[in-house]
Design a protein around this motif. Sequence first.
Motif, mmCIF file in Angstrom:
data_model
loop_
_atom_site.group_PDB
_atom_site.id
_atom_site.type_symbol
_atom_site.label_atom_id
_atom_site.label_comp_id
_atom_site.label_asym_id
_atom_site.label_seq_id
_atom_site.Cartn_x
_atom_site.Cartn_y
_atom_site.Cartn_z
ATOM 1 N N ARG A 40 0.837 -0.854 -0.208
ATOM 2 C CA ARG A 40 0.143 0.215 -0.139
ATOM 3 C C ARG A 40 0.760 1.090 -0.108
ATOM 4 N N LEU A 41 2.158 1.109 -1.046
ATOM 5 C CA LEU A 41 2.519 2.189 -0.839
ATOM 6 C C LEU A 41 1.654 3.058 -1.811
ATOM 7 N N TRP A 42 1.306 3.436 -2.226
ATOM 8 C CA TRP A 42 0.533 4.012 -3.304
ATOM 9 C C TRP A 42 0.004 4.834 -2.065
ATOM 10 N N LEU A 43 -0.725 4.769 -1.521
ATOM 11 C CA LEU A 43 -1.942 5.330 -0.963
ATOM 12 C C LEU A 43 -0.801 6.153 0.347
ATOM 13 N N ILE A 44 -0.099 5.081 0.718
ATOM 14 C CA ILE A 44 0.439 6.346 2.255
ATOM 15 C C ILE A 44 1.735 7.588 1.501
ATOM 16 N N VAL A 45 1.474 7.513 0.012
ATOM 17 C CA VAL A 45 2.753 8.542 -0.920
ATOM 18 C C VAL A 45 1.819 9.430 -0.960
ATOM 19 N N VAL B 128 2.881 14.096 10.006
ATOM 20 C CA VAL B 128 1.445 13.220 10.054
ATOM 21 C C VAL B 128 0.820 12.695 9.221
ATOM 22 N N GLY B 129 0.844 12.978 7.358
ATOM 23 C CA GLY B 129 0.683 11.907 6.623
ATOM 24 C C GLY B 129 0.812 10.734 6.259
ATOM 25 N N LEU B 130 1.863 11.034 6.625
ATOM 26 C CA LEU B 130 2.858 9.421 6.597
ATOM 27 C C LEU B 130 2.354 8.481 7.868
ATOM 28 N N MET B 131 1.811 9.739 8.808
ATOM 29 C CA MET B 131 1.458 8.261 9.790
ATOM 30 C C MET B 131 -0.308 8.186 9.635
ATOM 31 N N GLY C 16 -1.459 7.975 6.593
ATOM 32 C CA GLY C 16 -0.941 6.837 5.548
ATOM 33 C C GLY C 16 -0.459 5.421 6.417
ATOM 34 N N VAL C 17 0.563 5.358 6.950
ATOM 35 C CA VAL C 17 0.932 4.586 7.170
ATOM 36 C C VAL C 17 -0.140 3.716 8.130
ATOM 37 N N GLY C 18 -1.105 4.330 8.872
ATOM 38 C CA GLY C 18 -2.352 4.085 9.477
ATOM 39 C C GLY C 18 -3.390 2.848 9.082
ATOM 40 N N LEU C 19 -3.294 3.724 8.147
ATOM 41 C CA LEU C 19 -4.031 3.203 6.878
ATOM 42 C C LEU C 19 -4.197 1.867 6.698
ATOM 43 N N SER C 20 -2.844 1.982 5.926
ATOM 44 C CA SER C 20 -2.719 1.040 5.532
ATOM 45 C C SER C 20 -2.745 -0.462 6.476
#
Length: 250
Positions: free
Chosen positions: A17-22, A183-186, A188-192
């Motif tokens: 899910r790298l695309w979602l995090i980015v 915050v976006g990285l956090m 994104g990772v949490g949602l993944s």
Amino acid sequence: MEETISLRELFAVLRKRLWLIVLITIIAATVSAVISFFVLTPVYESKTQILVNQAKNDQQLYNNQTVQTNVQLINTYNDIITSPAILDRVVKELKLDKSAGDLSSQIQVTSAQDSQVAQIVVQDTSAKRAADIANTTASVFQKQVPKLMNVDNVKVLSKAALGENPSPVKPQPLLNVAIAIVVGLMVGVGLSFLLEYLDNTLKTEQDIENILELPVMGVITTIKDVPKATNVQRPDLTARVPQRGETFGS
């Protein structure tokens, strides 16, 4: 059955899910930059310093007790500076379209520990107005202190100056964008990991072995449908039947 997740599986989820995090990180940084540069109003800051020092004469020596008295007076002066007795006059002199209470929220009086110097810090959306408020507040306070406390021990140490290209103290676009990226990285990772946790479908043979704890005997692969031929010639059913005595070659 206790489930354990290896470090390799964690990286597999992030890579999946790298695309979602980015995407979430880019959206957060873009929104933060747009708000910081185009929505928020810049706020400027100006400072002026006042010195609290008892007037000396022949009978009074400049000793440690005098210094401590001046330091204790600063705490009282801090409250007086932001009081309506001072700010009402500042509003009147500068003809500001605001009340003393509103102006008080823009002024902060600070002083270092055991220091006789107090600093008047003013924040405003206009750099010039911030400097004018700081200087006028210090001037009015210096004039009103002898009337309010029957002492004359305040001097303006330095006035607020307006530079050629004043820079706002807030917002700080680069800092806001950096925070948005983190915050976006956090998020994104949490949602993944949340999506991976909610996904209970079986995708590989390993998933079946982990759940049923049985070996996989065989796998049925997906067979794609063969497209029907469209250019196959069909026999001509309308051919003329030969008559008696005729042959196909005649």
